[in-house]
Enzyme design. Structure first.
Site, PDB file in Angstrom:
ATOM      1  N   LYS A  85       1.959  10.790   4.432  1.00  0.00           N
ATOM      2  CA  LYS A  85       2.804   9.748   5.007  1.00  0.00           C
ATOM      3  C   LYS A  85       4.166  10.284   5.433  1.00  0.00           C
ATOM      4  O   LYS A  85       5.024   9.522   5.867  1.00  0.00           O
ATOM      5  CB  LYS A  85       2.991   8.611   4.006  1.00  0.00           C
ATOM      6  N   GLY A 110       0.754  -1.244   0.000  1.00  0.00           N
ATOM      7  CA  GLY A 110       0.000   0.000   0.000  1.00  0.00           C
ATOM      8  C   GLY A 110       0.780   1.287   0.000  1.00  0.00           C
ATOM      9  O   GLY A 110       0.176   2.342   0.136  1.00  0.00           O
ATOM     10  N   THR A 111       2.083   1.267  -0.152  1.00  0.00           N
ATOM     11  CA  THR A 111       2.790   2.551  -0.129  1.00  0.00           C
ATOM     12  C   THR A 111       4.225   2.378  -0.616  1.00  0.00           C
ATOM     13  O   THR A 111       4.719   1.265  -0.762  1.00  0.00           O
ATOM     14  CB  THR A 111       2.807   3.140   1.294  1.00  0.00           C
ATOM     15  N   THR A 112       4.873   3.511  -0.858  1.00  0.00           N
ATOM     16  CA  THR A 112       6.323   3.536  -1.054  1.00  0.00           C
ATOM     17  C   THR A 112       6.876   4.750  -0.332  1.00  0.00           C
ATOM     18  O   THR A 112       6.377   5.867  -0.512  1.00  0.00           O
ATOM     19  CB  THR A 112       6.699   3.626  -2.542  1.00  0.00           C
TER      20      THR A 112
END
Length: 203
Positions: A43, A10-12
């Site tokens: 984030k 779900g993210t980087t």
């Protein structure tokens, strides 16, 4: 699905340390499984002006940890113990995560900042901590790390590091369906931070 996959999905996020400071960057998409839950999630967060974190994992756990980090930093200042260092913040959090490993916080966190010198730490949900020159977390990290490994130079400027972090995240956006929307990139020095946002298309 195992715990590590839940955290990675779900993210980087990216962290780069150079002689003049630290760069932190992250994409803005939040996903729930294959569903895009939110397009504009933050984030990259700040414990104080010269210490930042990037976040991947459970939103509830991340919110608790972020508030705890801010509390620890400001408690030390108020009680006269003096500002806690970047290493001190990272070590404290590693101890919290390690002591909770049987009921873990589902998080992967980068902590970057500058006090006596630039510092960048990578912490996983078990409390394992490593100090890094550059690193990436999340589902898009393989693509991001490829860009970082090919282009990172210890002597590069803070502006060059910020541009590299942006390129690394956008590389992940092209290949990883859980990474998307745009990128927040922040440059951190001992005097504070400067943040910019970049998007695939205009908001």
């Amino acid at each position: 699905m195992n715990l590590q996959n839940k955290i990675l999905k779900g993210t980087t996020t990216v962290g780069i340390k150079v002689k003049d400071g630290v760069v932190l960057a992250a994409d803005r998409r939040a996903s729930a499984g294959y569903y895009v839950a939110h397009k504009y999630v933050r984030k990259v967060l700040y414990v104080t002006d010269n210490i930042g974190i990037t976040t991947a994992g459970s939103v509830a756990d991340l919110q608790f940890i972020y508030e705890a980090l801010k509390y620890i930093y400001h408690r030390n200042s108020i009680t006269g113990e003096g500002p806690i260092t970047v290493k001190g913040i990272a070590t404290w959090l590693a101890n919290v995560l390690s002591s909770s490993k049987y009921f873990p916080y589902l998080v992967q966190i980068l902590i970057g900042g500058v006090d006596d010198q630039p510092r960048l730490y990578n912490l996983d949900y078990l409390g394992d901590i490593t100090e890094e020159e550059y690193t990436a977390t999340g589902s898009g990290s393989p693509e991001a790390l490829g860009v970082l490994e090919d282009n990172y130079k210890p002597e590069m400027s803070l502006d060059e590091a910020a541009e590299l972090a942006k390129r690394a995240i956008f590389s992940s956006i092209k290949r990883d369906s859980f990474t998307g929307t745009g990128v927040i990139v922040t440059k951190i020095t001992k005097n504070g931070h400067e943040e910019k946002e970049y998007y695939i298309t205009k908001r």
